[in-house]
Design a protein around this motif. Sequence first.
Motif, mmCIF file in Angstrom:
data_model
loop_
_atom_site.group_PDB
_atom_site.id
_atom_site.type_symbol
_atom_site.label_atom_id
_atom_site.label_comp_id
_atom_site.label_asym_id
_atom_site.label_seq_id
_atom_site.Cartn_x
_atom_site.Cartn_y
_atom_site.Cartn_z
ATOM 1 N N GLY A 195 0.870 -1.162 -0.043
ATOM 2 C CA GLY A 195 -0.036 -0.007 0.094
ATOM 3 C C GLY A 195 0.859 1.318 -0.129
ATOM 4 O O GLY A 195 2.054 1.316 -0.178
ATOM 5 N N SER A 196 0.265 2.633 0.015
ATOM 6 C CA SER A 196 0.787 3.751 -0.028
ATOM 7 C C SER A 196 0.264 4.646 1.177
ATOM 8 O O SER A 196 -0.865 4.603 1.647
ATOM 9 N N LEU A 197 1.167 5.598 1.502
ATOM 10 C CA LEU A 197 0.718 6.630 2.317
ATOM 11 C C LEU A 197 1.542 7.599 2.093
ATOM 12 O O LEU A 197 2.643 7.722 1.626
ATOM 13 N N ARG A 198 1.017 9.233 2.315
ATOM 14 C CA ARG A 198 1.594 10.359 2.184
ATOM 15 C C ARG A 198 1.821 11.020 3.659
ATOM 16 O O ARG A 198 0.795 11.148 4.165
ATOM 17 N N LEU A 199 2.921 11.378 4.070
ATOM 18 C CA LEU A 199 3.133 12.024 5.349
ATOM 19 C C LEU A 199 3.589 13.528 4.871
ATOM 20 O O LEU A 199 4.006 13.889 4.005
ATOM 21 N N SER A 200 2.964 14.296 5.967
ATOM 22 C CA SER A 200 3.337 15.584 5.594
ATOM 23 C C SER A 200 3.752 16.143 6.860
ATOM 24 O O SER A 200 3.639 15.710 7.947
ATOM 25 N N CYS A 201 4.497 17.180 6.743
ATOM 26 C CA CYS A 201 5.224 18.175 7.705
ATOM 27 C C CYS A 201 5.201 19.641 7.602
ATOM 28 O O CYS A 201 5.672 19.976 6.485
ATOM 29 N N ALA A 202 4.525 20.160 8.505
ATOM 30 C CA ALA A 202 4.414 21.613 8.426
ATOM 31 C C ALA A 202 5.338 22.069 9.406
ATOM 32 O O ALA A 202 5.231 21.763 10.567
ATOM 33 N N ALA A 203 6.142 23.352 8.881
ATOM 34 C CA ALA A 203 7.169 23.990 9.711
ATOM 35 C C ALA A 203 6.777 25.528 10.087
ATOM 36 O O ALA A 203 6.463 25.988 8.895
ATOM 37 N N SER A 204 6.775 26.154 10.899
ATOM 38 C CA SER A 204 6.711 27.473 10.982
ATOM 39 C C SER A 204 7.951 28.275 10.794
ATOM 40 O O SER A 204 8.982 27.484 10.808
ATOM 41 N N GLY A 205 7.916 29.468 10.457
ATOM 42 C CA GLY A 205 8.981 30.240 10.347
ATOM 43 C C GLY A 205 9.202 30.721 8.931
ATOM 44 O O GLY A 205 8.678 29.769 8.029
ATOM 45 N N SER A 206 9.714 31.940 8.837
ATOM 46 C CA SER A 206 9.766 32.255 7.331
ATOM 47 C C SER A 206 11.011 31.776 6.658
ATOM 48 O O SER A 206 11.183 32.392 5.686
ATOM 49 N N ILE A 207 11.889 31.032 7.467
ATOM 50 C CA ILE A 207 13.045 30.664 6.919
ATOM 51 C C ILE A 207 12.885 29.220 6.318
ATOM 52 O O ILE A 207 13.801 28.811 5.713
ATOM 53 N N PHE A 208 11.808 28.680 6.145
ATOM 54 C CA PHE A 208 11.492 27.324 5.584
ATOM 55 C C PHE A 208 12.322 27.095 4.314
ATOM 56 O O PHE A 208 12.821 26.055 4.093
#
Length: 111
Positions: free
Chosen positions: A16-29
Amino acid sequence: QVQVVESGGGLVQPGGSLRLSCAASGSIFSTYALGWYRQAPGKERELVAGITSGGSTNYADSVKGRFTISRDNAKNTVYLQMNNLKPEDTAVYYCRAYGYWGQGTQVTVSS
């Protein structure tokens, strides 16, 4: 205070498949390299995939051809698309952004 938040883990059958997401704060991303790591029970945390600020990628040999890392700087988000999952991919997956870790998201591959 920088916040790094992963999501998208779960239970999936082999193949099977999965998609992980990662959100990071900050203007330096957009200026930083980002990485996905994983840690299985009784094992050390290992790098799964990384992506530079310019979009160059690298992968652990065990996931090459199955996993794809990508980033959307407009959304301050990095993704890990995981296809053809195997039981040995079972682990807690962590995102690392500018030196900060997220809390992790569990991925379990089992029939």
